[in-house]
Design an enzyme around this catalytic site. Structure first.
Site: not given
Length: 207
Positions: A127, A129, A155, A158
């Site tokens: 992801h 992040e 999410c 993260c």
């Protein structure tokens, strides 16, 4: 020829903006081939003065530009980590280094009909992040006390990384169906802000 259509009735007009617009109209009215640059400069200056973003909007817009590099088939996500008005690290979502892009091999989540916000482990992508945090670690950049700007609400995976990275503030522009992440941020004392940018169009994306 006047560019009155570019005036935003809801903008915070002030005297300097009014003067700039008058100058623009006069320049356009007296248009000759020799002052095209002046016309363009006047127009750009006017747009900047009437549409200057806040710092949060500024860094969120940068996050959206970063997200254009994403290789996820479901959504382009970008993240930028900032402290003291300085960018420390950036990231976008995509397959791990050295692996084929999802753009090329397809999305396993789509193939298995996995709903957005669930079974995050069933995904080839790292992801945005996570990549921003990883890049900071690779280059030895401390992100303690920083703010992370995300195109989408992080999410839960993260979120846990953000908390343990000692990032103190999260700003995002698109909701995501993961209530646990927001609860974790609250419990950890991380400030979270949702800002809806005008550049965002359509429905929230999926990851």
């Amino acid at each position: 020829m006047y560019f009155t259509d570019y005036i935003n009735s809801s903008s915070k007009a002030n005297f300097s903006v009014h003067c700039k617009f008058i100058h623009l109209k006069i320049t356009l009215k007296n248009c000759t081939s020799s002052n095209v640059i002046t016309i363009y400069t006047s127009y750009c200056s006017f747009k900047i003065m009437t549409e200057r973003p806040s710092l949060d909007e500024y860094f969120l817009e940068i996050a959206f530009v970063i997200g254009k590099r994403a290789t996820c088939l479901r959504n382009n996500v970008g993240a930028v980590i900032v402290r003291d008005k300085r960018i420390l690290s950036t990231g976008y979502n995509g397959a791990p280094s050295g692996m084929e892009h999802c753009l090329d091999v397809g999305c396993i989540r789509d193939l298995e009909n996995i709903p957005s916000g669930t079974r995050h482990e069933k995904c080839r992508a790292v992801h945005a992040e996570q990549n921003a945090i990883i890049q900071a670690a690779i280059h030895g950049v401390s992100i303690a006390g920083a703010t992370i700007y995300c195109t989408h609400q992080p999410c839960i995976l993260c979120t846990k990384m953000i908390i343990n990275s000692n990032i103190r503030r999260v700003v995002y522009a698109t909701p995501y169906p993961d209530a646990d992440s927001l609860k974790f941020f609250r419990d950890a004392g991380v400030k979270v802000e949702y800002i809806l940018l005008e550049l965002k169009k359509g429905n929230p994306g999926e990851n």
